[in-house]
Design a protein around this motif. Structure first.
Motif, PDB file in Angstrom:
ATOM      1  N   ALA A 163       0.835  -1.127   0.047  1.00 46.54           N
ATOM      2  CA  ALA A 163      -0.148  -0.017  -0.048  1.00 46.54           C
ATOM      3  C   ALA A 163       1.069   1.159  -0.022  1.00 46.54           C
ATOM      4  CB  ALA A 163      -0.960  -0.176   1.138  1.00 46.54           C
ATOM      5  N   SER A 164       0.567   2.132  -0.840  1.00 47.77           N
ATOM      6  CA  SER A 164       1.403   3.201  -0.936  1.00 47.77           C
ATOM      7  C   SER A 164       0.984   4.364   0.308  1.00 47.77           C
ATOM      8  CB  SER A 164       1.115   4.076  -2.306  1.00 47.77           C
ATOM      9  OG  SER A 164      -0.138   4.567  -2.190  1.00 47.77           O
ATOM     10  N   VAL A 165       1.760   5.351   0.402  1.00 50.79           N
ATOM     11  CA  VAL A 165       1.449   6.357   1.507  1.00 50.79           C
ATOM     12  C   VAL A 165       0.135   7.035   0.812  1.00 50.79           C
ATOM     13  CG1 VAL A 165       2.498   8.240   0.126  1.00 50.79           C
ATOM     14  CG2 VAL A 165       2.101   8.198   2.836  1.00 50.79           C
ATOM     15  N   LEU A 166      -0.088   7.370  -0.297  1.00 52.30           N
ATOM     16  CA  LEU A 166      -1.600   7.677  -0.664  1.00 52.30           C
ATOM     17  C   LEU A 166      -2.634   6.749  -0.350  1.00 52.30           C
ATOM     18  CD1 LEU A 166      -3.277  10.045  -2.089  1.00 52.30           C
ATOM     19  CD2 LEU A 166      -3.067   8.920  -4.131  1.00 52.30           C
ATOM     20  N   GLU A 167      -2.438   5.605  -0.560  1.00 49.44           N
ATOM     21  CA  GLU A 167      -3.424   4.386  -0.192  1.00 49.44           C
ATOM     22  C   GLU A 167      -3.515   4.520   1.422  1.00 49.44           C
ATOM     23  OE1 GLU A 167      -3.173   1.584  -4.192  1.00 49.44           O
ATOM     24  OE2 GLU A 167      -1.606   1.716  -2.564  1.00 49.44           O
ATOM     25  N   LEU A 168      -2.582   4.546   2.068  1.00 48.25           N
ATOM     26  CA  LEU A 168      -2.717   4.750   3.748  1.00 48.25           C
ATOM     27  C   LEU A 168      -3.405   5.947   4.042  1.00 48.25           C
ATOM     28  CD1 LEU A 168       0.942   3.494   4.660  1.00 48.25           C
ATOM     29  CD2 LEU A 168      -1.182   2.230   4.648  1.00 48.25           C
ATOM     30  N   ALA A 169      -3.028   7.159   3.371  1.00 50.74           N
ATOM     31  CA  ALA A 169      -3.984   8.257   3.746  1.00 50.74           C
ATOM     32  C   ALA A 169      -5.239   8.098   3.250  1.00 50.74           C
ATOM     33  CB  ALA A 169      -3.284   9.443   2.934  1.00 50.74           C
ATOM     34  N   ALA A 170      -5.519   7.492   2.283  1.00 54.28           N
ATOM     35  CA  ALA A 170      -7.213   7.279   1.980  1.00 54.28           C
ATOM     36  C   ALA A 170      -7.663   6.314   2.945  1.00 54.28           C
ATOM     37  CB  ALA A 170      -7.160   6.472   0.630  1.00 54.28           C
ATOM     38  N   ALA A 171      -6.996   5.391   3.631  1.00 49.62           N
ATOM     39  CA  ALA A 171      -7.428   4.483   4.689  1.00 49.62           C
ATOM     40  C   ALA A 171      -7.912   5.313   6.158  1.00 49.62           C
ATOM     41  CB  ALA A 171      -6.401   3.297   4.928  1.00 49.62           C
ATOM     42  N   LEU A 172      -6.963   6.219   6.157  1.00 49.41           N
ATOM     43  CA  LEU A 172      -6.960   7.073   7.434  1.00 49.41           C
ATOM     44  C   LEU A 172      -7.844   8.035   7.606  1.00 49.41           C
ATOM     45  CD1 LEU A 172      -3.243   7.368   8.061  1.00 49.41           C
ATOM     46  CD2 LEU A 172      -4.993   6.196   9.628  1.00 49.41           C
ATOM     47  N   HIS A 173      -8.314   8.677   6.323  1.00 50.93           N
ATOM     48  CA  HIS A 173      -9.073   9.783   6.150  1.00 50.93           C
ATOM     49  C   HIS A 173     -10.253   9.395   6.396  1.00 50.93           C
ATOM     50  CE1 HIS A 173     -10.476  13.710   5.157  1.00 50.93           C
ATOM     51  NE2 HIS A 173     -11.205  13.117   4.270  1.00 50.93           N
ATOM     52  N   PRO A 174     -11.344  10.266   6.842  1.00 54.16           N
ATOM     53  CA  PRO A 174     -10.960  11.378   7.599  1.00 54.16           C
ATOM     54  C   PRO A 174     -10.761  10.759   9.104  1.00 54.16           C
ATOM     55  CG  PRO A 174     -13.458  11.365   7.298  1.00 54.16           C
ATOM     56  CD  PRO A 174     -12.784  10.197   6.818  1.00 54.16           C
ATOM     57  N   SER A 175      -9.859  11.130   9.836  1.00 54.49           N
ATOM     58  CA  SER A 175      -9.582  10.550  11.064  1.00 54.49           C
ATOM     59  C   SER A 175     -10.347  11.402  12.050  1.00 54.49           C
ATOM     60  CB  SER A 175      -7.763  10.679  11.718  1.00 54.49           C
ATOM     61  OG  SER A 175      -7.781  12.116  11.945  1.00 54.49           O
ATOM     62  N   ALA A 176     -10.287  10.957  13.454  1.00 52.67           N
ATOM     63  CA  ALA A 176     -11.259  11.538  14.232  1.00 52.67           C
ATOM     64  C   ALA A 176     -10.778  13.207  14.710  1.00 52.67           C
ATOM     65  CB  ALA A 176     -11.215  10.743  15.508  1.00 52.67           C
ATOM     66  N   ALA A 177      -9.625  13.488  14.230  1.00 53.38           N
ATOM     67  CA  ALA A 177      -9.002  14.842  14.371  1.00 53.38           C
ATOM     68  C   ALA A 177      -9.864  15.681  13.699  1.00 53.38           C
ATOM     69  CB  ALA A 177      -7.424  14.846  14.160  1.00 53.38           C
ATOM     70  N   VAL A 178     -10.496  15.362  12.406  1.00 52.18           N
ATOM     71  CA  VAL A 178     -11.147  16.246  11.553  1.00 52.18           C
ATOM     72  C   VAL A 178     -12.393  15.938  11.117  1.00 52.18           C
ATOM     73  CG1 VAL A 178      -8.887  17.154  10.441  1.00 52.18           C
ATOM     74  CG2 VAL A 178      -9.927  15.071   9.567  1.00 52.18           C
ATOM     75  N   GLY A 179     -12.785  14.560  11.687  1.00 55.51           N
ATOM     76  CA  GLY A 179     -14.058  14.166  11.306  1.00 55.51           C
ATOM     77  C   GLY A 179     -14.743  13.885  12.633  1.00 55.51           C
ATOM     78  N   GLY A 180     -14.442  12.947  13.430  1.00 54.90           N
ATOM     79  CA  GLY A 180     -14.999  12.594  14.582  1.00 54.90           C
ATOM     80  C   GLY A 180     -15.071  11.260  15.016  1.00 54.90           C
ATOM     81  N   THR A 181     -16.292  10.906  16.086  1.00 55.25           N
ATOM     82  CA  THR A 181     -16.291   9.298  16.251  1.00 55.25           C
ATOM     83  C   THR A 181     -17.795   9.137  16.812  1.00 55.25           C
ATOM     84  OG1 THR A 181     -14.468   9.700  17.318  1.00 55.25           O
ATOM     85  CG2 THR A 181     -15.319   7.752  17.770  1.00 55.25           C
ATOM     86  N   PRO A 182     -18.463   8.208  16.130  1.00 55.67           N
ATOM     87  CA  PRO A 182     -17.927   7.413  14.967  1.00 55.67           C
ATOM     88  C   PRO A 182     -17.992   8.387  13.708  1.00 55.67           C
ATOM     89  CG  PRO A 182     -20.124   6.667  15.819  1.00 55.67           C
ATOM     90  CD  PRO A 182     -19.721   7.702  16.559  1.00 55.67           C
ATOM     91  N   THR A 183     -17.027   7.876  12.904  1.00 54.20           N
ATOM     92  CA  THR A 183     -16.586   8.590  11.770  1.00 54.20           C
ATOM     93  C   THR A 183     -17.733   8.844  10.851  1.00 54.20           C
ATOM     94  OG1 THR A 183     -14.362   7.427  11.611  1.00 54.20           O
ATOM     95  CG2 THR A 183     -15.062   8.673   9.595  1.00 54.20           C
ATOM     96  N   LYS A 184     -18.570   7.877  10.404  1.00 55.13           N
ATOM     97  CA  LYS A 184     -19.549   7.976   9.579  1.00 55.13           C
ATOM     98  C   LYS A 184     -20.724   8.999  10.076  1.00 55.13           C
ATOM     99  CE  LYS A 184     -22.941   5.282   6.726  1.00 55.13           C
ATOM    100  NZ  LYS A 184     -24.302   5.716   7.096  1.00 55.13           N
ATOM    101  N   LEU A 185     -21.093   8.907  11.307  1.00 60.89           N
ATOM    102  CA  LEU A 185     -22.122   9.769  12.027  1.00 60.89           C
ATOM    103  C   LEU A 185     -21.432  11.429  11.805  1.00 60.89           C
ATOM    104  CD1 LEU A 185     -23.957   7.723  14.743  1.00 60.89           C
ATOM    105  CD2 LEU A 185     -24.595   8.432  12.582  1.00 60.89           C
ATOM    106  N   ALA A 186     -20.288  11.295  12.209  1.00 60.64           N
ATOM    107  CA  ALA A 186     -19.641  12.857  12.455  1.00 60.64           C
ATOM    108  C   ALA A 186     -19.709  13.380  11.084  1.00 60.64           C
ATOM    109  CB  ALA A 186     -18.131  12.579  13.106  1.00 60.64           C
ATOM    110  N   VAL A 187     -19.300  12.579  10.017  1.00 57.25           N
ATOM    111  CA  VAL A 187     -19.207  13.337   8.744  1.00 57.25           C
ATOM    112  C   VAL A 187     -20.738  13.633   8.262  1.00 57.25           C
ATOM    113  CG1 VAL A 187     -18.433  12.507   6.380  1.00 57.25           C
ATOM    114  CG2 VAL A 187     -16.941  12.068   8.017  1.00 57.25           C
ATOM    115  N   GLU A 188     -21.533  12.802   8.595  1.00 57.70           N
ATOM    116  CA  GLU A 188     -22.984  13.381   8.019  1.00 57.70           C
ATOM    117  C   GLU A 188     -23.302  14.438   9.112  1.00 57.70           C
ATOM    118  OE1 GLU A 188     -24.296   8.543   7.440  1.00 57.70           O
ATOM    119  OE2 GLU A 188     -25.289   9.761   8.955  1.00 57.70           O
ATOM    120  N   MET A 189     -22.878  14.540  10.146  1.00 58.06           N
ATOM    121  CA  MET A 189     -23.425  15.629  10.990  1.00 58.06           C
ATOM    122  C   MET A 189     -22.454  17.102  10.567  1.00 58.06           C
ATOM    123  SD  MET A 189     -23.180  16.559  15.004  1.00 58.06           S
ATOM    124  CE  MET A 189     -24.631  15.329  15.388  1.00 58.06           C
TER     125      MET A 189
END
Ligand code: ISC
Length: 382
Positions: free
Chosen positions: A280-306
Motif C-alpha cells: 500500500a502506497s502512502v496515498l493508499e494509507l492516507a485514504a484509509a486513515l481519512h477522515p481521522s477523528a481529528a478532523v471528522g469525529g467518532t464514529p466517523t460516519k455519523l460525524a461526517v454526516e453531521m
C-alpha cells in the motif's frame, strides 16, 4: 508547489502532468493514475533520498461531495534533505537542466481586510450548541466543526509571502502549497519511508498566552484534562485501527506528549508501525486513515454526516490529505489544517475544533480564532 519542514523538503515549478478528480473514488482514481505513470517512467535518481527522483504532490477534498482533488507531477523540483541538495527535472520528452535564477523577493498583500466566511462567530457558536445537544443525547462521541474567514486584498497576493513566514515561524509544522491550498500543518496523517509507517495524531488544544511560565502550567493542565484526553484517545484509536491492517507490528504510546506551537499547544501521539508486504502506497494509507477523528469525529460516519448537515460551509480541501509521494509509494501526507485557499486577491482561511459533550461553544470559538493565527499573521505586512 511546496512541502517543507525545518528547511528540508521540496519546492517545485511547473506542471509535467496532473490528475484532477472528485467524489468517493478520488483516492483510488489518483492512485491508479500514479501507478500508470510510474509503470512507463524512466527514472534516473542519483541522490536516492526521500523526495528525490520522480515525485508528485497532491491535495484531496475533505468530503466525497462537494470538492475537487488533484495530484500534480511538477516539471522542476528543488529539494533538500540534511546536507544534500538536488534538482529533478520531469518531462515527457528529453528534459534540459533548468537555469535556477534568483527571483525578486515577494511583496506583502496590499490593504488586506478580513471578514466572516459562511457563518459569523455567533452563528457558529449556535452550530456548536446544536452539536453539543446531539453529543449529550449520546448520538455520537465527537464531531469536529470548522468555520472560515475571507481575506481580501487590493491586488493579487504572492503566495510566497505567507509561505516564507509560515516556514520560519512554524518550524515544527509542515509548510505546504499545492494548487492554491497553503498552510502549515502540525499534523502528519501518515509517512511511509522504507517500510516504516508513522503518524502524528493531534487532538486536545489549549491556547498559548505569550507568558512562557504560565504556558507551562497550562501545558500541565492540558495533559491532565479529562475532556482533552478523551478527545485525544478517540483520535489515536481511529488512526491505530485504520493502520493496523497494513502493519505487521505497531507502537501506540499510552500517554500523549504536549506539542508546543507558537499559537496553541496540542496533545500529540506519534504512532509507528512496520508495513507488511501489501505494498500500500502512502496515498493508499492516507485514504484509509481519512477522515481521522481529528478532523471528522467518532464514529466517523455519523460525524461526517453531521458535519455535512450542520457546519454550514463547504470545506473544499481543508482538513483533507496534502503531501507528496515517490515512484515507490513512499512519501508524506499531512492533514491540511491551519490552511487557506488562495485565489488571486482573495484568501479563504479555515479552522476547526473537536467538539465533545462537555464542550463550551464560546471556548471553542476562541480556540478556532487561535487556529486562524498562523495563516492570518503570515499574510500581515512586514
Ligand atoms: C481541526 C483542526 O484541528 C484539529 C487538530 C488538532 C487539534 C484539534 C482540536 O483540539 O480540536 C482538532 O481536532 C484545525 O486546526 O482546523
Amino acid at each position: 508547489m511546496t512541502w517543507l519542514r525545518r528547511g528540508e523538503g521540496v519546492i517545485t515549478w511547473g506542471v509535467a502532468a496532473e490528475c484532477r478528480t472528485s467524489g468517493e473514488a478520488r483516492f483510488s482514481d489518483a492512485s491508479t493514475w500514479w501507478r500508470n505513470v510510474v509503470r512507463v517512467a524512466a527514472v534516473a535518481d542519483e541522490v536516492e533520498v526521500p523526495g528525490s527522483g520522480l515525485i508528485c504532490l497532491g491535495s484531496f477534498a475533505f468530503a466525497d461531495e462537494p470538492g475537487d482533488s488533484v495530484l500534480v507531477i511538477p516539471r522542476v523540483v528543488v529539494g533538500r534533505r540534511g546536507d544534500r541538495f538536488w534538482v529533478t527535472t520531469i518531462g515527457s520528452a528529453a528534459v534540459e537542466t533548468p537555469r535556477l535564477e534568483t527571483q525578486d523577493a515577494p511583496e506583502p498583500p496590499v490593504n488586506l481586510v478580513f471578514a466572516d466566511g459562511a457563518l459569523s462567530g455567533a452563528e457558529w457558536e449556535g452550530v456548536v450548541w446544536e452539536a453539543v445537544l446531539h453529543l449529550n443525547a449520546g448520538e455520537l462521541d465527537k464531531v469536529v466543526l470548522a468555520r472560515d474567514l475571507i481575506a481580501t486584498a487590493d491586488a493579487p497576493i504572492d503566495v510566497r509571502w505567507p509561505l516564507r513566514r509560515l516556514g520560519s515561524e512554524y518550524e515544527m509544522c509542515w509548510t505546504f502549497h499545492v494548487d492554491g491550498l497553503f498552510g502549515a500543518t502540525p499534523e502528519l496523517l501518515v509517512r511511509r519511508e522504507k517500510g516504516l509507517v508513522t503518524s502524528r495524531v493531534l487532538a486536545g488544544t489549549i491556547r498559548r498566552t505569550g507568558d512562557d511560565e504560565h504556558d507551562l502550567t497550562l501545558a500541565a493542565t492540558l495533559a491532565r484534562s479529562s475532556k482533552d484526553l478523551e478527545e485525544h484517545e478517540y483520535a489515536v484509536r481511529s488512526v491505530a485501527e485504520a493502520l493496523e491492517p497494513y502493519c505487521t507490528s505497531m507502537n501506540v504510546p499510552e500517554t500523549p506528549f504536549v506539542l508546543h506551537l507558537p499559537n496553541v499547544m496540542h496533545l500529540a501521539t506519534d504512532v509507528a508501525g512496520v508495513a507488511h508486504d501489501s505494498g500500500a502506497s502512502v496515498l493508499e494509507l492516507a485514504a484509509a486513515l481519512h477522515p481521522s477523528a481529528a478532523v471528522g469525529g467518532t464514529p466517523t460516519k455519523l460525524a461526517v454526516e453531521m458535519i455535512a448537515e450542520i457546519e454550514g460551509m463547504d470545506r473544499g480541501r481543508y482538513a483533507g490529505p496534502v503531501g507528496w509521494m515517490n515512484a515507490h509509494g513512499d512519501g508524506e501526507f499531512g492533514i491540511a489544517l491551519r490552511s487557506a485557499e488562495i485565489d488571486g486577491a482573495r484568501v479563504r482561511l479555515f479552522a476547526g475544533c473537536g467538539i465533545v459533550a462537555g464542550s463550551d461553544p464560546e471556548a471553542e470559538l476562541a480556540e478556532a480564532q487561535a487556529k486562524f493565527v498562523p495563516v492570518r499573521d503570515s499574510l500581515a505586512g512586514a
